[in-house]
Scaffold this active site. Structure first.
Site: not given
Lengths: 410, 78
Positions: A81, A113, A240
């Site tokens: 990103e 992500c 994550h």
């Protein structure tokens, strides 16, 4: 057929700042540190960018391959990103500086992500399809942080760096459970990077979307895979990690929903905490975050006899996936060669003054400029305090918009 | 007990469970009571548990204050 992660490494920069130092420097409420569960955040230096992070993560993986094996890398995918150009991919620079075969697909993917997991799963499918027996795919999740005091409590949680994931039919690190996955995606504006110099984030919307998606992904996984029990099917979980405290809240929510228990502390300590050791020292590695958590688990978990890991990847915007795989003692031996714990411990600790000195360079490192020179030597005092035993790629600027790089010898 | 009283009771309990001694006023946001983002999740999940209501967390992203939270939940328990 066994398919999955053959090799894995992370690179989390040359510098870090203790979260306590950052809280003190910014005048943030120290009571908020408890739920953050963070010790340090990696800090990029002005000569580090998504290309250097990617190459510095992947180089040790590539260097361990024979020339013949290296030439079987048929796909290089960067997931980021922190793109550098609307057209030219980060992967094009990475492919060059890793010296990979020219008979190679080179591409970049984006979905905040989550994108690296999409790339890993597509690569797993490619390898498993058998269309090119013995092929390898190199997926590199790479990002930089664009935060300063305006991000308030998000600033201490942001990390920087990259994770390199080599996918093949020799899954020495993680054998992916083929066909065992659950997805959940919908449009939301929880966080975004509308320009190369700043992020926007709605913390509640993002946290709530992450948690809703986790529940829905697990439901979707459970609908595909027989006899799945959240409490017993997975020996470990790696997720994550925007900040470690959020993963704790996520685990508590799943225990409440799928294990009928609001009291989850012992289970968290046993099944989740090993995956948070590294993320709590690095911060949110963005696209590479779940792979940093996996490294942490493999380096810190008890893997004798083998273990099934449940993995959760979430990317704002949003898309998400719960999937799983098997790790064992061999995974730990393979990953140990990357010496990730030593790498993290060897980062230079910055004072708050040094941190504020390097920040402006970080905030502009993605901004396109026709010609720019980065004075790498200006940061010798910081680099000299970092413990590094290998050559690292550094960004020296741009020339006619093309990024220029050099190897910094140690 | 009316639906509104039941919801207010669950909201008060949910908040004080996570933030003991919090001064709860309807025109305040949970963050005004000192709840960080993780606390806010725990409070909302705790309230939903007490009420036996299933609702995605994303439904609560734009709720401006505790009065609006109560209004929203009253509709769900009816």
């Amino acid at each position: 057929m066994n398919v999955g992660i053959e090799a894995l490494n992370v690179y989390c920069g040359l510098a870090q700042i203790p979260v306590r130092t950052l809280f003190e420097g910014r005048g943030l409420d120290q009571e908020r540190m408890g739920n953050l569960m963070m010790d340090n955040r990696s800090v990029g230096l002005p000569f580090e960018d998504p290309v250097t992070n990617a190459v510095n993560a992947a180089k040790p993986v590539v260097d361990r391959l024979t020339e013949e094996q290296k030439n079987r890398i048929e796909i290089v995918i960067t997931s980021t990103e922190s793109g550098l150009d609307y057209s030219k991919s980060v992967a094009s620079y990475v492919h060059e500086h890793l010296g990979l075969s020219r008979n190679c697909r080179v591409v970049e993917v984006k979905q905040a992500c989550y994108a690296a997991t999409a790339a890993v799963q597509l690569a797993v499918g490619y390898v498993a399809s058998g269309v090119s027996p013995g092929a390898k795919a190199l997926v590199i999740a790479t990002d930089v942080a664009l935060v300063d005091e305006r991000a308030a409590y998000a600033e201490p949680a942001m990390g920087a760096g990259a994770a390199a994931v080599l996918v093949s039919d020799d899954p020495r690190v993680l054998a992916v459970d083929l066909g065992a996955f659950g997805n959940h995606s919908y449009e939301t504006m929880d966080s975004a990077r509308p320009s190369p110099s700043f992020d926007i984030a709605d913390s509640d919307r993002s946290l709530f979307a992450y948690l809703d998606c986790l529940t829905n992904c697990f439901e979707s996984y459970r609908a595909k895979v027989e006899d799945v029990d959240f409490a017993t099917t997975f020996d470990y979980l790696a997720m994550h990690t925007p900040f470690a405290g959020m993963v704790k809240a996520a685990h508590r929510k799943l225990m409440r929903e799928f294990a009928g228990s609001a009291s989850a502390e012992a289970d968290f300590t046993r099944r989740v905490l090993p995956s948070l050791t590294y993320p709590s020292r690095v911060g949110n590695l963005c696209s590479g975050s779940v792979y940093l958590a996996l490294c942490s688990l493999i380096d810190n978990g008890a893997l004798d006899g083998g273990a099934r890991v449940g993995l959760y990847s979430y990317g704002s915007g949003c898309s998400s996936e719960f999937f799983s795989g098997l790790v064992d003692r061999g995974s730990a031996d393979e990953l140990a060669a990357m010496r990730i714990g030593e790498h993290l411990a060897g980062r230079c600790e910055l004072t708050f003054e040094e941190y504020t000195r390097v920040l402006p360079g970080n905030l502009t490192c993605l901004v396109p400029e026709q010609d720019r020179q980065v004075d790498v030597a200006a940061y010798d005092d910081i680099v000299g305090r970092a413990h590094v035993e290998r050559d690292l790629l550094v960004n020296t600027g741009t020339k006619d918009y093309r990024r220029t790089y050099e190897w910094l010898s140690r | 007990m009316t639906a509104r009283e039941k919801v207010w009771s669950a909201v008060r309990e949910g908040i004080t469970d996570i933030l003991p001694g919090a001064r709860i006023e309807g025109d305040l946001h949970l963050r005004d009571l000192g709840a960080d983002s993780v606390d806010r999740v725990e409070i909302i999940l705790g309230v939903l548990d007490r009420l036996g209501v299933e609702e995605p967390l994303s439904s609560f992203s734009e709720i401006p204050n505790i009065n609006a939270l109560v209004d929203f939940l009253v509709e769900r328990v009816r």
